[in-house]
Structures are given as structure tokens and as C-alpha cells.
Design an enzyme around this catalytic site. Structure first.
Site, PDB file in Angstrom:
ATOM      1  CD  GLU A  35      -1.537  -2.457   1.462  1.00  0.00           C
ATOM      2  OE1 GLU A  35      -2.506  -3.389   1.444  1.00  0.00           O
ATOM      3  OE2 GLU A  35      -0.406  -2.664   1.977  1.00  0.00           O
ATOM      4  CG  HIS A  93      -8.977  -8.170   7.716  1.00  0.00           C
ATOM      5  ND1 HIS A  93      -7.903  -8.666   8.522  1.00  0.00           N
ATOM      6  CD2 HIS A  93      -8.428  -8.202   6.453  1.00  0.00           C
ATOM      7  CE1 HIS A  93      -6.826  -8.763   7.812  1.00  0.00           C
ATOM      8  NE2 HIS A  93      -7.197  -8.749   6.616  1.00  0.00           N
TER       9      HIS A  93
END
Length: 343
Positions: free
Chosen positions: A70, A139
Site C-alpha cells: 500500500e 479487517h
């Protein structure tokens, strides 16, 4: 087009994921500088169907699968935006923002300011948010309050397919960075059933929804419920149950956190005198407190009572009973509205 064909076009219903993709595809056809990048967004079509079908139409030069870094690809997107392109970069889960916080907050959000306006960063950062499907603490967070707290980025949170498409058009065209957060439970994918509500009629033609324009999803006279994302639908479910007992709740969908439509909230509270704020983000230092403060600053005399419903300040549990305990549901909202009504 014949009248019947027009009616059918307006009345066609899309899932939120299909509405998002339709908005993205339109913008990609209109502007060659728009492209999409992220993990599993090309061949897989996004694990939440956020890009399904785009690869087939636009190819790998404009729909890019990236390595699991990322830091690298969000930095590349910021650079591309500063050079005049309009990237859409997807964080598979919003929880992953931590590994690219420098790229997001010190570059995406600040570079226009730091350059004295010499560069714009017309980039959309998309990410899936929310729990309710047992994927544990790394998550399952929502975190839109985190981005809203950091100046320099607009923050968008749709709750229906109609809003998702209109907000996406607006996000891609905006010359400022936009964080577009979609709740995975609302996307309408087969393995993660959506509640009733997010699948709505969506026009085929383009349209925009202006940022900073909340939507009154249900009008009422007794209590104002302010929320966004998944909990718009949970609030509407609670409002239906409350109506059976004569309690008339007004439900406001914020749609964007930055800019925030405080005027619509204050007008509703001036009418009802009672405010319930519902949030899937953490309670402390978050959206619930900000909404209450914005009402109090501009209309304290109108405010008789306040309740807030949010995730307690704990990591999201993996075990389903424990996750269900911490993520607010319609019964939690109903209880808060009753408390506000009876205060």
C-alpha cells in the site's frame, strides 16, 4: 425512447457495487486520465465487486493489479494525481491505511497546501469498511472518523446504490482528494447478503450528488436519528418498529462527513428536540461526539436530550457473538430512541 422504456430505465434496480462500477466506467470513458489501481481489482474484479467488468472494457493499462504494498501504490497514485491524472486507488480494507499513513496524510491530504496551491491532488481513495462478517480486528473497522479528523480530504460514505453512483461521479471529478468509503455489507455480493434498502433504482445517465448534502431518509416529529452507511438501514428498521408504538423517528443519512451538513441536522433537532447519533466507528473522539457538538454550538436551546450509539472502545472481536455484541444493531438504536423520547 418510448415512455415505457423511460419508465423501465428509471426503475431498474442496481446493487451498490454495480452502481459504483457504472459511475466509474462512465468517468473512465469520458476522461482517459482516470484509472483504477489496487489489490485484486483487475482479474478478480475486487473482492467486494468494486471493479467487476472494468478490466474487460478498459484493459490493464487503466485497471491495474498492484503488489501488496500500500505504501508504494498509494504513493504512486498521489504522484500521478499531481501530474494531472485522476487515479482511483483502492485499499482492500480500510484497516490497511496504517501502513500507508505517510502517503495518505502527509502527501495526499497536505500536498496542495504545502505547495501553496501549485499542485492539486485529484485522487479518489476507496476502501471497504465495517464489520458484521467475522473477520476480526484488522479487517473489520470503520474508521471514517479518522479520515474526517485529518484536514485536507473529503470523506464520502454512501448507503444506497443511488447515492453511491452520484457520489462517485462527484468524487472522481473533484480536484481535491476524496476518501470514498463503502460498507462491505451494503455492496450486494452473494456471499455477504445485504439488508433491505441499499439496492435502489438508479438512472442510467450520469448525475452527481453534491458533497455536504445530507438526506432525510425518513421524516419524523419526535426524535432525530443521525447516522450513515450500514446503520442508515438499521435506523430505518428501528424507526418502523418504533412507529408501531407511536414514536415518530426522523432518520438523516449524512452521506458525507467532510463537508458535513450541519444545517440539515440542526433543522431536524429544532423540530424534534431529541437527538440520537448512531455510528459504527468507535465512540470516543469520533463522529457521535462531533455531531452532538455541532448541534450544541449552533442550537443548544433546541436540544432537550442526547443519546449516542457506537462501537465501544475495543478491537473488533472475531467471534460472532462477541462481534454482534459490540456492533450496534436495530435493537440498540430502538432502545436509544425510546430513551431519548421518554427523557
Amino acid at each position: 425512447m418510448a415512455q415505457e422504456e423511460r419508465r423501465q430505465a428509471v426503475e431498474r434496480e442496481l446493487t451498490m457495487s454495480r452502481a459504483m462500477v457504472e459511475g466509474i466506467a462512465h468517468e473512465m470513458r469520458e476522461d482517459d486520465e482516470v484509472f483504477y489501481m489496487g489489490e485484486d481489482v483487475a482479474d478478480y474484479g475486487g473482492i467486494f465487486d468494486s471493479t467487476e467488468g472494468l478490466l474487460e472494457e478498459f484493459g490493464r493499462d487503466r485497471v491495474m493489479d498492484v503488489p501488496i504494498s500500500e505504501t508504494a501504490y498509494l504513493g504512486a497514485a498521489v504522484g500521478a494525481a499531481q501530474e494531472g491524472m485522476r487515479p482511483i486507488a483502492e485499499l482492500m480494507f480500510v484497516d490497511f491505511f496504517g501502513v500507508a499513513m505517510d502517503q495518505i496524510y502527509n502527501q495526499l491530504a497536505k500536498n496542495t497546501y504545502m505547495s501553496g496551491g501549485a499542485v492539486n491532488v485529484p485522487m479518489v481513495l476507496t476502501a471497504a469498511v465495517g464489520g458484521t462478517y467475522n473477520d476480526a480486528a484488522q479487517h473489520s473497522q470503520t474508521l471514517y472518523g479518522t479520515f474526517a479528523h485529518l484536514p485536507g480530504m473529503k470523506v464520502v460514505v454512501p448507503s444506497t446504490a443511488y447515492d453511491a453512483k452520484g457520489l462517485m461521479h462527484n468524487a472522481i471529478r473533484d480536484d481535491d482528494p476524496v476518501v470514498y468509503l463503502f460498507h462491505k455489507r451494503l455492496m450486494g455480493i452473494g456471499w455477504l447478503p445485504a439488508p433491505d434498502g441499499p439496492k435502489t433504482p438508479v438512472p442510467e445517465e450520469e448525475y452527481t450528488i453534491p458533497f455536504g448534502s445530507a438526506d432525510v431518509k425518513r421524516e419524523g416529529e419526535d426524535v432525530t436519528v443521525v447516522t450513515l452507511g450500514l446503520h442508515v438501514h438499521r435506523a430505518l428498521e428501528a424507526a418502523d418498529a418504533l412507529a408501531e408504538d407511536g414514536i415518530d423517528a426522523e432518520v438523516i443519512d449524512l452521506r458525507t462527513l467532510v463537508p458535513l451538513d450541519t444545517e440539515t441536522i440542526r433543522e431536524s433537532v429544532a423540530k424534534t428536540g431529541r437527538l440520537v447519533v448512531v455510528d459504527e466507528d468507535y465512540q470516543s473522539y469520533g463522529v457521535t461526539g462531533e455531531i452532538i457538538a455541532s448541534v450544541a454550538e449552533g442550537g443548544l436551546a433546541d436540544l432537550e436530550t442526547v443519546e449516542r450509539v457506537a462501537v465501544p472502545d475495543v478491537p473488533l472481536p472475531y467471534a460472532r457473538p462477541m462481534e454482534n455484541e459490540v456492533v450496534p444493531d436495530s435493537e440498540d438504536i430502538e432502545s436509544a430512541v425510546r430513551s431519548a423520547h421518554d427523557a
